[in-house]
Scaffold this active site. Structure first.
Site, PDB file in Angstrom:
ATOM      1  N   ARG A  44       0.882  -1.279   0.037  1.00  0.00           N
ATOM      2  CA  ARG A  44       0.014  -0.061   0.069  1.00  0.00           C
ATOM      3  C   ARG A  44       0.945   1.202  -0.214  1.00  0.00           C
ATOM      4  O   ARG A  44       0.478   2.165  -0.557  1.00  0.00           O
ATOM      5  CB  ARG A  44      -0.862  -0.020   1.083  1.00  0.00           C
ATOM      6  N   TYR A  96     -16.218  14.948 -17.599  1.00  0.00           N
ATOM      7  CA  TYR A  96     -16.600  13.529 -17.313  1.00  0.00           C
ATOM      8  C   TYR A  96     -17.511  13.412 -16.181  1.00  0.00           C
ATOM      9  O   TYR A  96     -17.625  13.990 -15.111  1.00  0.00           O
ATOM     10  CB  TYR A  96     -15.350  12.844 -16.990  1.00  0.00           C
ATOM     11  N   ASP A 168      -7.551  17.148 -16.686  1.00  0.00           N
ATOM     12  CA  ASP A 168      -7.906  15.563 -16.795  1.00  0.00           C
ATOM     13  C   ASP A 168      -7.344  15.488 -18.355  1.00  0.00           C
ATOM     14  O   ASP A 168      -8.243  15.578 -19.149  1.00  0.00           O
ATOM     15  CB  ASP A 168      -9.202  15.200 -16.591  1.00  0.00           C
ATOM     16  N   LYS A 193      -8.063   3.964 -19.653  1.00  0.00           N
ATOM     17  CA  LYS A 193      -8.403   4.257 -21.350  1.00  0.00           C
ATOM     18  C   LYS A 193      -6.951   3.964 -22.165  1.00  0.00           C
ATOM     19  O   LYS A 193      -6.724   2.812 -21.954  1.00  0.00           O
ATOM     20  CB  LYS A 193      -8.932   5.673 -21.244  1.00  0.00           C
TER      21      LYS A 193
HETATM   22  C1  PLP Z   1     -13.342   7.429 -17.509  1.00  0.00           C
HETATM   23  C2  PLP Z   1     -12.660   9.028 -17.089  1.00  0.00           C
HETATM   24  C3  PLP Z   1     -12.464   9.096 -15.656  1.00  0.00           C
HETATM   25  C4  PLP Z   1     -12.657   8.138 -14.547  1.00  0.00           C
HETATM   26  O1  PLP Z   1     -11.882   6.964 -14.880  1.00  0.00           O
HETATM   27  P1  PLP Z   1     -12.125   5.593 -14.117  1.00  0.00           P
HETATM   28  O2  PLP Z   1     -10.843   4.851 -14.477  1.00  0.00           O
HETATM   29  O3  PLP Z   1     -13.416   5.027 -14.945  1.00  0.00           O
HETATM   30  O4  PLP Z   1     -12.350   5.770 -12.528  1.00  0.00           O
HETATM   31  C5  PLP Z   1     -11.983  10.388 -15.539  1.00  0.00           C
HETATM   32  N1  PLP Z   1     -12.007  11.420 -16.556  1.00  0.00           N
HETATM   33  C6  PLP Z   1     -12.308  11.102 -17.773  1.00  0.00           C
HETATM   34  C7  PLP Z   1     -12.054  11.901 -18.632  1.00  0.00           C
HETATM   35  C8  PLP Z   1     -12.569   9.651 -17.978  1.00  0.00           C
HETATM   36  O5  PLP Z   1     -12.797   9.592 -19.366  1.00  0.00           O
END
Ligand code: PLP
Length: 381
Positions: A44, A96, A168, A193
């Site tokens: 952790r 998002y 992001d 992603k």
């Molecule tokens: C999918 C996504 C998230 C969240 O990520 P997770 O891995 O699903 O928790 C945050 N920001 C964007 C732009 C995303 O596409």
């Protein structure tokens, strides 16, 4: 080293010369001496596989520090620990859905003031910053409407106003855009992603340059325990090696699909980065348009039937996997946005595509066939 080389070279030295990053699938590490703790003692708090991923993503974003979490939301949640009761955060429009939920349903009830600002308009950014803000968080291009902000200009305005900027960067990945270079303070990725790239792991990463912020993120990672597990870190490390070839292929195909849709009789509007009327970012902000696009059909029924009749496009949320996917944002990925939200609603007929590694002609034929079936179906009703 140039980006393509950095994706596959520059691994940590390994005592046995392992060609692939070793997976340290262990919770604890034996200490040679009970008084002198070794670099790792408990997963952790730190794990060499996770550390290698954190170094790798930091390197790709040109950052000094990186922290990997169990998901993109866990990464955003760790960032959000910077916000205190009474702080004001400016949230880009069209964020998002999970981020909106975090801001409006977790942070706002704890006393954080959340205001939406259209960061594609610098005048609005100026106006919003004049009232003071601790942080701004944005995505560019936004998902699914692909609206773009001028990162350098927004970052400079934040700096002048004493606010910090979190970007992001999940949609384009570090292969196509590096917000820290343009003045952002923090970059967050849903590594689920493009970075993992195979729809086989959930993961998130936060990177930054500031040492104090890095210390607090490390503390949060250990204190709250949402750090990424070693196997998931290993999967993302594996995915990153092909990030460049995957994205280059997928975005070439995405451009062809977008071009085809733009001329399709059943499509009223296509959204790709660079297609909006807004002034957009200066050339060079990003190195490509990515592999995600969206479009409108003018009919919710046609969009719904289209989703039902595609064969190659899997109907799923998320993007950035090897297989192409289709999503109806209003019903799926963005359904978590509260109805009372002050955000502009998404078009009900909006369809989002994430393009994978299939042959472009097969994808176009699949869409054409699904459109024909969807139109026939909606005419017969
Ligand atoms: C999918 C996504 C998230 C969240 O990520 P997770 O891995 O699903 O928790 C945050 N920001 C964007 C732009 C995303 O596409």
């Amino acid at each position: 080293m140039r980006p393509a080389t950095r994706l596959v070279a520059g691994r940590r030295a390994d005592p046995y010369g392992a060609s692939s990053p070793p997976l340290y699938q262990t919770a604890t590490f034996r200490q040679a001496d009970p008084e002198a703790l070794a670099p790792y003692d408990y997963t952790r708090s730190g794990n060499p596989t996770r550390a290698q991923l954190e170094e790798r993503v930091a390197d790709l974003e040109g950052a000094r520090h990186g922290f990997a979490f169990a998901s993109g939301m866990a990464a955003l949640s760790a960032w959000s620990r910077e916000l205190r009761d009474g702080d004001r955060v400016l949230a880009g429009a069209d964020l998002y859905g999970g981020t909106v939920r975090l801001l409006e349903r977790v942070l706002a009830p704890r006393g954080v003031r959340v205001d939406v600002v259209d960061t594609t308009r610098l005048g609005e950014v100026d106006r919003a910053l004049r009232r003071g803000a601790a942080w701004m968080i944005l995505e560019t291009p936004t998902n699914p409407l692909m609206r773009e902000s001028d990162l350098a200009a927004v970052a400079a305005r934040c700096r002048d106003a004493g606010a910090r900027l979190c970007v992001d960067n999940s949609l384009l990945s570090p292969w196509l855009q590096n917000p820290l270079d343009l003045g952002a303070d923090v970059v967050v990725h849903s590594a689920t992603k493009h970075l993992a790239g195979h729809a086989d792991a959930t993961a998130g990463v936060v990177v930054c340059d500031d040492d104090g912020l890095a210390e607090r993120l490390a503390f949060t990672q250990n204190a709250e325990g949402a750090a990424l597990a070693p196997f998931e870190a290993w999967l993302v490390l594996r995915g990153i090696q092909t990030l460049g070839v995957r994205l280059e292929h997928a975005q070439r195909t995405a451009a062809r699909v977008a071009e085809h849709l733009a001329h399709h009789e059943a499509v009223t509007r296509v959204h790709v980065p660079g297609s909006t009327e807004a002034s957009g970012p200066p050339p060079g902000q990003r190195r490509g348009a990515g592999s995600v696009l969206s479009f409108e059909t003018g009919s919710e029924a046609v969009s719904l039937e289209l989703a039902r009749h595609c064969r190659l496009f899997g109907v799923t949320v998320s993007f950035g996997g090897t297989g192409s996917t289709l999503c109806l944002p209003c019903r799926m990925s963005h359904a978590s946005i509260p109805a009372e939200s002050e955000r502009a609603p998404l078009p009900r007929d909006l369809v989002r595509l994430s393009i994978g590694l299939e042959d472009a002609d097969d994808l176009i034929e699949d869409l054409d066939a699904a459109f024909a079936a969807a139109i026939a179906r909606s005419l017969s009703e």
